[in-house]
Design an enzyme around this catalytic site. Sequence first.
Site, PDB file in Angstrom:
ATOM      1  N   CYS A   1     -13.836   9.560   7.705  1.00  0.00           N
ATOM      2  CA  CYS A   1     -14.979   9.813   8.580  1.00  0.00           C
ATOM      3  C   CYS A   1     -14.856   8.949   9.831  1.00  0.00           C
ATOM      4  CB  CYS A   1     -16.271   9.496   7.844  1.00  0.00           C
ATOM      5  SG  CYS A   1     -17.750  10.001   8.732  1.00  0.00           S
TER       6      CYS A   1
ATOM      7  N   THR B   1       0.225 -22.022   3.121  1.00  0.00           N
ATOM      8  CA  THR B   1       0.310 -22.430   1.722  1.00  0.00           C
ATOM      9  C   THR B   1       0.255 -21.206   0.813  1.00  0.00           C
ATOM     10  OG1 THR B   1      -0.768 -24.523   2.244  1.00  0.00           O
ATOM     11  CG2 THR B   1      -0.755 -23.847  -0.068  1.00  0.00           C
TER      12      THR B   1
ATOM     13  N   SER C   1       2.484  -4.188  -3.411  1.00  0.00           N
ATOM     14  CA  SER C   1       1.173  -4.835  -3.418  1.00  0.00           C
ATOM     15  C   SER C   1       0.682  -4.960  -4.845  1.00  0.00           C
ATOM     16  CB  SER C   1       0.183  -4.016  -2.588  1.00  0.00           C
ATOM     17  OG  SER C   1      -1.056  -4.679  -2.485  1.00  0.00           O
TER      18      SER C   1
ATOM     19  N   ASN D   1       0.644   8.204  -1.250  1.00  0.00           N
ATOM     20  CA  ASN D   1      -0.582   7.783  -1.913  1.00  0.00           C
ATOM     21  C   ASN D   1      -1.598   8.899  -2.090  1.00  0.00           C
ATOM     22  OD1 ASN D   1      -0.468   7.245   1.044  1.00  0.00           O
ATOM     23  ND2 ASN D   1      -2.670   6.969   0.788  1.00  0.00           N
TER      24      ASN D   1
ATOM     25  N   HIS E   1      -2.243  -5.350  -6.393  1.00  0.00           N
ATOM     26  CA  HIS E   1      -3.431  -4.715  -6.974  1.00  0.00           C
ATOM     27  C   HIS E   1      -3.227  -3.252  -7.315  1.00  0.00           C
ATOM     28  CE1 HIS E   1      -5.201  -2.304  -3.557  1.00  0.00           C
ATOM     29  NE2 HIS E   1      -4.307  -3.014  -2.896  1.00  0.00           N
TER      30      HIS E   1
ATOM     31  N   GLN F   1       2.777   2.441  -3.685  1.00  0.00           N
ATOM     32  CA  GLN F   1       2.241   3.340  -4.716  1.00  0.00           C
ATOM     33  C   GLN F   1       3.202   3.550  -5.878  1.00  0.00           C
ATOM     34  OE1 GLN F   1      -0.699   4.681  -5.198  1.00  0.00           O
ATOM     35  NE2 GLN F   1      -1.630   3.935  -3.313  1.00  0.00           N
TER      36      GLN F   1
END
Length: 411
Positions: free
Chosen positions: A351, A261, A223, A175, A225, A203
Amino acid sequence: MPASAEPYIYADNAATTPLSPAALQAMMPFLTSTFGNPSGIHRVAREAADALADARARIATCLGAGAPNDIFFTSGGSESDTWVLHGAVQRFRDQFGAGARVRVVTSAIEHHAILHGCDELERAGVEIMHLPVDTEGFVAPADLRRALRDASAADHAAGVDAPPAALVSIMLANNEVGAVQDIAQLAAIAHEFDVPFHTDAVQAVGHIPVDARALGVDALSLSGHKFHGPRGIGALYLRPGFSIPPLITGGAQERGLRAGTENLAGAAGMAAALAEACADLEPRAAHVAALRDAFIQGILDACENVQLTGPAPSEHRLPSIASFVCRDCDSELLVMLLDRAGVAAAAGSACATGSTEPSHVITALGIADPTWAHGSVRFSLADDVSAADVDLLLERVPACIRRARLISSMR
């Protein structure tokens, strides 16, 4: 450049992508009129069940799966990764008992869904073997074979008759730097030692051709999205004959392996987005890769002390990803300046407790000098990126690098 710089160029598509109109259209009936629970037996439930079966079949086709029942819906890539890690370990313990040493083999540049999952397993007594990568981000097949051979020899010396690992998990495409691994070869090596193989393809799916059976993997995560589907939906492909215990219990959904569900609207949207992505995948990937190459060359020509990270532009690099390290440049500052200049990008660092640590991927590539390692940045171009977008990026990005260096030198 003012904060209102337009047009704003979203170059962080490896983080998430906008929902496609086709996905939204596919979802709408299941957010409104077709609201049934697929587990029921009345008409409304049957409509929902039929729609879920259709989404499963479409995804199976796009992934080259043998049958729709090889696809299990999850909430996303992280859940899929977690499920296969824990499931493979439990499967191994169930098969070979307490006397067998449990190991998981992975790489140094995996997504944190895998690495943190392995940390959890390690605390539970599992031995985690991290394979190194070369300066471009590739796992050497010889290193995997050596790790499994050495583990097998140790088991034999201890009188243990079991495969040397419960699972090998190596991502298909990274990624951060876009390295595309030779998964078919790595999976074949794992199978020489009777070890199942999982690949995190989050990816890769929807961006390069992915055929689960051709890759020879036992499990594959994706995935929605990441390829213009909705958030909160993903899937785990499991090869027929490779079964793992459920991660979530309580119901008979997903053939008893993933209770709860089903997210029918999400599944329908993901299936529509994936079918759309696969329909024109090769010409779209070639278009994006050509503009990525122009962007990479333009940055290297315009900026001193900037290096490309990951593989040289080729089929072994994801088409959309251009990643760099910039000497004497704080990556978090650079990303903030880019945002103000009208560019969304990602810092290759995280960070923590007030201090910025270099990305584990950058460190694994052998970039140890902090003057370089702290300046990693990733651009992941959109599917519809244009030459005009690249021209704007080549105007804005070098200016931001220069400004970030100036500010960093004053600290």
